[in-house]
Design an enzyme around this catalytic site. Structure first.
Site, short mmCIF file in Angstrom:
data_model
loop_
_atom_site.label_atom_id
_atom_site.label_comp_id
_atom_site.label_asym_id
_atom_site.label_seq_id
_atom_site.Cartn_x
_atom_site.Cartn_y
_atom_site.Cartn_z
N TRP A 168 -12.38 22.49 12.20
CA TRP A 168 -12.09 21.29 11.07
C TRP A 168 -12.76 21.64 10.03
O TRP A 168 -14.28 21.26 10.57
CB TRP A 168 -11.75 20.33 11.59
N LYS A 205 -8.19 22.24 7.92
CA LYS A 205 -7.76 23.12 9.33
C LYS A 205 -7.66 24.73 9.65
O LYS A 205 -7.48 25.13 8.67
CB LYS A 205 -6.12 22.88 10.30
N GLU A 207 -4.91 -2.51 4.17
CA GLU A 207 -4.81 -3.37 5.75
C GLU A 207 -5.92 -3.79 7.06
O GLU A 207 -5.15 -4.67 7.45
CB GLU A 207 -3.89 -2.15 7.31
N THR A 239 0.67 -1.09 -0.13
CA THR A 239 -0.13 0.06 -0.06
C THR A 239 0.53 1.50 0.24
O THR A 239 1.51 1.34 0.59
CB THR A 239 -0.83 0.06 1.42
P1 AMP Z 1 -6.66 1.44 0.01
O1 AMP Z 1 -5.68 0.68 1.06
O2 AMP Z 1 -6.25 1.96 -0.92
O3 AMP Z 1 -7.47 0.58 -0.05
O4 AMP Z 1 -7.29 2.67 0.59
C1 AMP Z 1 -7.92 2.92 2.28
C2 AMP Z 1 -8.40 3.92 2.24
O5 AMP Z 1 -9.11 4.37 1.98
C3 AMP Z 1 -9.25 4.70 3.58
O6 AMP Z 1 -7.77 4.88 5.03
C4 AMP Z 1 -9.63 5.81 3.36
O7 AMP Z 1 -9.07 6.69 3.69
C5 AMP Z 1 -9.95 5.55 2.25
N1 AMP Z 1 -11.81 4.99 1.83
C6 AMP Z 1 -11.82 3.56 1.97
N2 AMP Z 1 -13.86 3.05 1.86
C7 AMP Z 1 -13.67 4.44 2.01
C8 AMP Z 1 -14.96 5.56 2.51
N3 AMP Z 1 -16.01 4.07 2.01
N4 AMP Z 1 -15.44 6.84 2.54
C9 AMP Z 1 -14.06 7.36 2.25
N5 AMP Z 1 -12.80 6.59 2.74
C10 AMP Z 1 -12.71 5.59 2.26
#
Ligand code: AMP
Length: 544
Positions: free
Chosen positions: A443, A438, A330, A185
């Protein structure tokens, strides 16, 4: 006192055995551009055995890493099932990584064999010379000549290797805690980080994918798997499909709205999963070329916040429920799914469905404030989300190299996501910790602003970033992509937004852009948008 139950390990071998025997008539099919190239699960099982013989022949006899550089297709599913069931470790490589990152992850994982789709071989060719651990490259769906390898690498044809194999393989006994698959990742800083899934974590996660309150994948489904197999294991759908005998439709490289619409028409899937940008593109496609997609009993959307306007359009115009889910590489990735509690209807149900969803029993969650103290589940206290559980990473691969972002604390994974949790366990994310704006000690959620702007009928996409401000520290800047053929007036759009957000949150900086830059997995790339702003390449209109 110990239990009297059998200690049968939870392995991918067990899923492979079940899927390819009990549900042998289910099938996986790959879109060729005009039709489905399908094989049933009995055939899939035989090809997995043949692949296992082939990989043994190439020296894979322990926990060596086998990389895949492939689209979502039949061969990729074969690799998904075979490599872990042999006791080796599947390493899915993201075909959209920059060459230096790709070389880094191959070297870091010490991949020995790479399976590559001929159509993306040119990308791999660029870096093979920098991959000293790789000894064999196996070409799928095309000629071996597609790969130009340095002298230390031998190139093989996938189909020739399988033809030389046998229909049965003596799958070894495997410890359920052993590594089965890994996926890197991209962090905010430094090199990509490896997440290593175990047989047990994948098995338990698969059960969650199939649960009624999870992704609800069942044996009656024909599921279109749009999320790449190199991105968080396609959200677990390939393995979960083997647990229940769901059939799978793989789109291969046909991921643009037009071919996806053709795939929907030809294969009539009952469910599909993808990030919001894919579904936004699909909505535009369906608007221009109407088509009945009501065969989809649900689409699961996650990876980025799902704009409520999109959920309504799918449901009200196309009669397809959108189910919002949250997760990350993760977390295997399923962390929460937004299905309203029993008895809730109407607008209240929608309010639940807009959230990132409810945590299942396998995911413990807490939100933590800047001071490190846990915050209450009252639906309003905001903090960083931390999670733990049997399919949540407890470290990155090679933890001795350090954890530059301190992602793990007291057995919890720090997600980097900021949000709140309701008393009944529903998560609402307000932002990524690095994207939150911010302003004057308060926020502002970039996601809330984006959702409100994307509800405007003439807007195709909008991304909001924080830009430095001498008085307030940071203020929001909105980058807007109008829908094709639509005229958008920024002042009017700002007035539209003013009806939905507090006055102090209303952005003063606006710009039109042609397209929101996207990351290698199709999410808004705010890092690049910030860089475009820093180098002065955005044409900004300022309001007071
Ligand atoms: P990845 O490891 O590339 O799948 O990215 C994970 C990240 O995607 C998470 O930590 C979030 O920041 C974002 N993410 C995943 N699902 C959502 C969701 N339904 N709404 C907002 N952010 C999301």
């Amino acid at each position: 006192m110990w239990s009297t139950m059998q200690d049968e390990p939870l392995t991918i071998t067990q899923l492979l055995r079940y899927g390819t025997t009990v549900t042998a008539s289910s099938q996986v099919g790959t879109w060729t551009g005009s039709e489905l190239r399908a094989e049933n699960y009995a055939e899939l099982g035989r090809r997995c055995a043949r692949l296992a013989h082939a990989l043994r022949g190439l020296g894979i006899d322990g926990d060596q890493r086998v990389g895949t550089f492939m689209w979502n297709n039949n061969e990729h599913l074969e690799a998904y099932l075979t490599v872990p069931s042999m006791g080796a470790v599947l390493h899915t490589l993201n075909i959209r990584l920059f060459p230096e990152q790709l070389a880094y992850v191959i070297d870091h994982a010490e991949d020995q064999v790479i399976l590559v789709d001929a159509s993306v071989a040119p990308l791999l060719n660029k870096i093979l010379a920098q991959c000293p651990t790789v000894r064999h490259v196996v070409v799928t769906n095309g000629p071996v000549g597609a790969v130009e390898a340095p002298a230390h690498i031998t190139v093989h044809s996938y189909e020739d290797l399988l033809a030389a194999g046998e229909d049965e393989f003596g799958w070894p006994e495997i410890d359920e805690r052993a590594a089965a698959a890994m996926c890197y990742t991209s962090g905010t800083t430094g090199n990509p980080k490896g997440v290593v899934y175990s047989h047990r974590s994948i098995w338990l996660h698969s059960a969650q994918v199939c649960m009624s309150d999870g992704m609800q994948l069942s044996g009656a489904d024909n599921a279109l798997v749009i999320v790449p197999q190199f991105h968080a294991m396609s959200w677990g759908m390939p393995y979960a499909a083997m647990m229940v005998g769901a059939s799978l439709v793989m789109p291969d490289r046909f991921l643009q709205p037009e071919p996806l619409a053709a795939i929907l028409a030809a294969t009539k899937p009952t469910m599909a999963a993808a990030v919001p940008t894919i579904w936004q593109g699909m909505l535009a496609q369906l608007e221009a070329h109407p088509q009945d997609i009501s065969h989809l009993r649900q689409v699961v959307v996650g990876g980025s916040a799902c704009p409520p306007a999109m959920m309504h359009k799918f449901e009200e115009v196309h009669h397809v429920p959108v189910i919002h889910a949250w997760g990350m590489t993760e977390t295997s990735p399923l962390g929460s799914v937004a299905r309203p509690p029993a008895g809730v209807t109407g607008d209240e149900a929608w309010d639940y469905r807009y959230t990132q969803g409810r945590f299942p029993a396998g995911v413990r969650a807490r939100i933590v404030g800047d001071d490190g103290a846990e915050r209450p589940w009252d639906g309003s206290a905001v903090g960083e989300l931390e999670v733990r559980g049997p399919w949540i990473a407890g470290a990155y691969y090679r933890p001795d190299e350090g954890d530059p972002e301190e992602k793990f604390r007291d057995g919890w994974l720090r997600t980097g996501d900021v949000g709140k949790i309701s008393a009944d366990g529903f998560l609402t994310l307000t932002d990524r910790s690095k994207d939150v704006i911010k302003s004057g000690g308060e926020w502002i959620s970039s996601v809330d602003l984006e959702n409100a702007i994307m509800a405007h009928p003439a807007v195709a996409e909008a991304a909001v970033i924080g830009v430095p401000d001498p008085k307030w520290d940071e203020r929001p800047l909105v980058a807007v992509v109008p829908k094709e053929g639509e005229q958008v007036d920024l002042a009017q759009l700002r007035e539209f937004l003013a009806e939905h957000v507090a006055k102090w949150q209303l952005p003063e900086h606006w710009a039109f852009i042609e397209e929101v830059p996207k990351t290698s997995v199709g999410k808004f790339d705010k890092k690049r948008l910030r860089a475009q702003h820093a180098e002065g390449s955005l044409n900004i209109t300022d309001f007071q």
